[in-house]
Design a protein around this motif. Structure first.
Motif, mmCIF file in Angstrom:
data_model
loop_
_atom_site.group_PDB
_atom_site.id
_atom_site.type_symbol
_atom_site.label_atom_id
_atom_site.label_comp_id
_atom_site.label_asym_id
_atom_site.label_seq_id
_atom_site.Cartn_x
_atom_site.Cartn_y
_atom_site.Cartn_z
ATOM 1 N N TYR A 1 9.660 63.941 -26.436
ATOM 2 C CA TYR A 1 11.127 63.841 -26.396
ATOM 3 C C TYR A 1 11.574 62.475 -26.936
ATOM 4 C CZ TYR A 1 9.837 67.279 -22.817
ATOM 5 O OH TYR A 1 9.269 68.318 -22.134
ATOM 6 N N PRO A 2 11.292 62.173 -28.188
ATOM 7 C CA PRO A 2 11.530 60.813 -28.694
ATOM 8 C C PRO A 2 12.982 60.355 -28.670
ATOM 9 C CG PRO A 2 10.994 62.313 -30.499
ATOM 10 C CD PRO A 2 10.764 63.069 -29.216
ATOM 11 N N SER A 3 13.935 61.264 -28.774
ATOM 12 C CA SER A 3 15.331 60.846 -28.854
ATOM 13 C C SER A 3 16.099 61.000 -27.540
ATOM 14 C CB SER A 3 16.048 61.633 -29.963
ATOM 15 O OG SER A 3 16.020 63.011 -29.657
ATOM 16 N N ARG A 4 15.440 61.497 -26.517
ATOM 17 C CA ARG A 4 16.156 61.714 -25.258
ATOM 18 C C ARG A 4 16.084 60.478 -24.365
ATOM 19 N NH1 ARG A 4 14.772 67.683 -23.146
ATOM 20 N NH2 ARG A 4 16.305 67.113 -21.571
ATOM 21 N N PRO A 5 17.181 60.172 -23.671
ATOM 22 C CA PRO A 5 17.135 59.063 -22.712
ATOM 23 C C PRO A 5 16.206 59.406 -21.550
ATOM 24 C CG PRO A 5 19.247 60.211 -22.607
ATOM 25 C CD PRO A 5 18.475 60.831 -23.721
ATOM 26 N N VAL A 6 15.684 58.371 -20.916
ATOM 27 C CA VAL A 6 14.774 58.553 -19.786
ATOM 28 C C VAL A 6 15.447 57.995 -18.539
ATOM 29 C CG1 VAL A 6 12.492 58.024 -18.834
ATOM 30 C CG2 VAL A 6 12.762 58.358 -21.315
ATOM 31 N N LYS A 7 15.590 58.859 -17.534
ATOM 32 C CA LYS A 7 16.198 58.467 -16.254
ATOM 33 C C LYS A 7 15.253 58.871 -15.133
ATOM 34 C CE LYS A 7 20.957 59.252 -17.808
ATOM 35 N NZ LYS A 7 22.210 59.984 -17.531
ATOM 36 N N ILE A 8 15.118 58.003 -14.144
ATOM 37 C CA ILE A 8 14.270 58.317 -12.992
ATOM 38 C C ILE A 8 14.992 57.970 -11.699
ATOM 39 C CG2 ILE A 8 12.105 58.005 -14.265
ATOM 40 C CD1 ILE A 8 11.800 55.265 -12.846
ATOM 41 N N GLN A 9 14.520 58.572 -10.615
ATOM 42 C CA GLN A 9 14.924 58.192 -9.269
ATOM 43 C C GLN A 9 13.700 57.517 -8.672
ATOM 44 O OE1 GLN A 9 16.067 62.303 -8.098
ATOM 45 N NE2 GLN A 9 17.788 61.246 -7.142
ATOM 46 N N ALA A 10 13.794 56.228 -8.429
ATOM 47 C CA ALA A 10 12.644 55.468 -7.936
ATOM 48 C C ALA A 10 12.855 55.080 -6.482
ATOM 49 C CB ALA A 10 12.452 54.203 -8.774
ATOM 50 N N GLN A 11 11.762 55.044 -5.735
ATOM 51 C CA GLN A 11 11.870 54.469 -4.407
ATOM 52 C C GLN A 11 12.263 53.000 -4.608
ATOM 53 O OE1 GLN A 11 8.600 55.295 -1.766
ATOM 54 N NE2 GLN A 11 8.724 57.489 -2.148
ATOM 55 N N ALA A 12 13.217 52.550 -3.823
ATOM 56 C CA ALA A 12 13.845 51.244 -4.042
ATOM 57 C C ALA A 12 12.832 50.098 -4.102
ATOM 58 C CB ALA A 12 14.894 50.985 -2.971
ATOM 59 N N TYR A 13 11.779 50.164 -3.312
ATOM 60 C CA TYR A 13 10.823 49.058 -3.295
ATOM 61 C C TYR A 13 10.023 48.958 -4.597
ATOM 62 C CZ TYR A 13 6.586 51.871 -2.498
ATOM 63 O OH TYR A 13 5.523 52.728 -2.640
ATOM 64 N N LEU A 14 10.146 49.958 -5.476
ATOM 65 C CA LEU A 14 9.407 49.967 -6.742
ATOM 66 C C LEU A 14 10.258 49.526 -7.940
ATOM 67 C CD1 LEU A 14 7.410 53.261 -6.208
ATOM 68 C CD2 LEU A 14 6.490 50.934 -6.233
ATOM 69 N N GLN A 15 11.458 48.998 -7.689
ATOM 70 C CA GLN A 15 12.331 48.572 -8.791
ATOM 71 C C GLN A 15 11.648 47.571 -9.710
ATOM 72 O OE1 GLN A 15 16.618 47.692 -8.285
ATOM 73 N NE2 GLN A 15 16.251 48.222 -6.138
ATOM 74 N N ALA A 16 11.021 46.560 -9.153
ATOM 75 C CA ALA A 16 10.370 45.534 -9.978
ATOM 76 C C ALA A 16 9.207 46.133 -10.771
ATOM 77 C CB ALA A 16 9.891 44.375 -9.107
ATOM 78 N N PHE A 17 8.447 47.033 -10.156
ATOM 79 C CA PHE A 17 7.336 47.686 -10.844
ATOM 80 C C PHE A 17 7.842 48.440 -12.071
ATOM 81 C CE2 PHE A 17 4.903 51.656 -11.422
ATOM 82 C CZ PHE A 17 3.694 51.112 -11.844
ATOM 83 N N TYR A 18 8.862 49.281 -11.895
ATOM 84 C CA TYR A 18 9.386 50.036 -13.029
ATOM 85 C C TYR A 18 10.080 49.117 -14.031
ATOM 86 C CZ TYR A 18 8.038 54.387 -10.837
ATOM 87 O OH TYR A 18 7.304 55.408 -10.292
ATOM 88 N N GLY A 19 10.600 47.984 -13.544
ATOM 89 C CA GLY A 19 11.187 47.000 -14.445
ATOM 90 C C GLY A 19 10.180 46.475 -15.456
ATOM 91 N N LEU A 20 8.909 46.430 -15.091
ATOM 92 C CA LEU A 20 7.854 45.994 -16.014
ATOM 93 C C LEU A 20 7.771 46.896 -17.252
ATOM 94 C CD1 LEU A 20 4.994 45.309 -13.428
ATOM 95 C CD2 LEU A 20 6.408 43.603 -14.610
#
Length: 152
Positions: free
Chosen positions: A104-123
């Motif tokens: 899906y190269p042109s589609r935006p990527v959205k996730i629902q993350a557990q709040a404590y993992l914000q920094a991890f996904y920020g990487l």
């Protein structure tokens, strides 16, 4: 060495499907003490990404359409207890993102993350786009992938 397997639901063997569901229930329902409908309708159209070592599932995530109908998402990201602390979550998310970029190269990527993992996904280039909210009693945050940040 980690073996990566990527399959759509219809291509999973019965044993693979049972292994995935058992791991998801163990992590998200039992370990997190969160009774909810873990297996859902998104599983019918999911792409399952499995990391295995010596044939045993050590990490898992699924790719699914986002609820908005435009974006693509991933979720149910887990590393089995006995394999935690070895960088498998990073390997798994990198694999999920690579597969998303291919399919899906042109589609935006959205996730629902557990709040404590914000920094991890920020990487990986994700940024929070919501306040923290409760989903099944667990603090979550909506995040979107900033593809320009992820490419750096």
């Amino acid at each position: 060495m980690t073996e990566i397997t990527i399959k759509e639901t219809a291509a999973l063997t019965p044993a693979e499907l049972l292994t995935i569901m058992a791991a998801r229930v163990r992590v998200f329902v039992v370990e997190q003490n969160c009774p909810y409908q873990e297996v859902d309708d998104k599983d019918y159209q999911a792409v399952h990404v499995m990391l295995r070592e010596n044939g045993a599932l050590v990490a898992y995530g699924r790719l699914v359409p986002h609820d908005d109908g435009k974006a693509i998402s991933f979720g149910r990201v887990l590393v089995v207890r006995s394999a935690r602390g070895r960088g498998l979550a990073r390997e798994l998310v990198a694999t999920l993102l690579s597969e998303l970029a291919t399919r899906y190269p042109s589609r935006p990527v959205k996730i629902q993350a557990q709040a404590y993992l914000q920094a991890f996904y920020g990487l990986f280039g994700f940024r929070a786009v919501s306040d923290v909210y409760l989903e099944d009693g667990i603090p979550h945050v909506d995040m979107v992938l900033d593809k320009t940040a992820a490419a750096r």
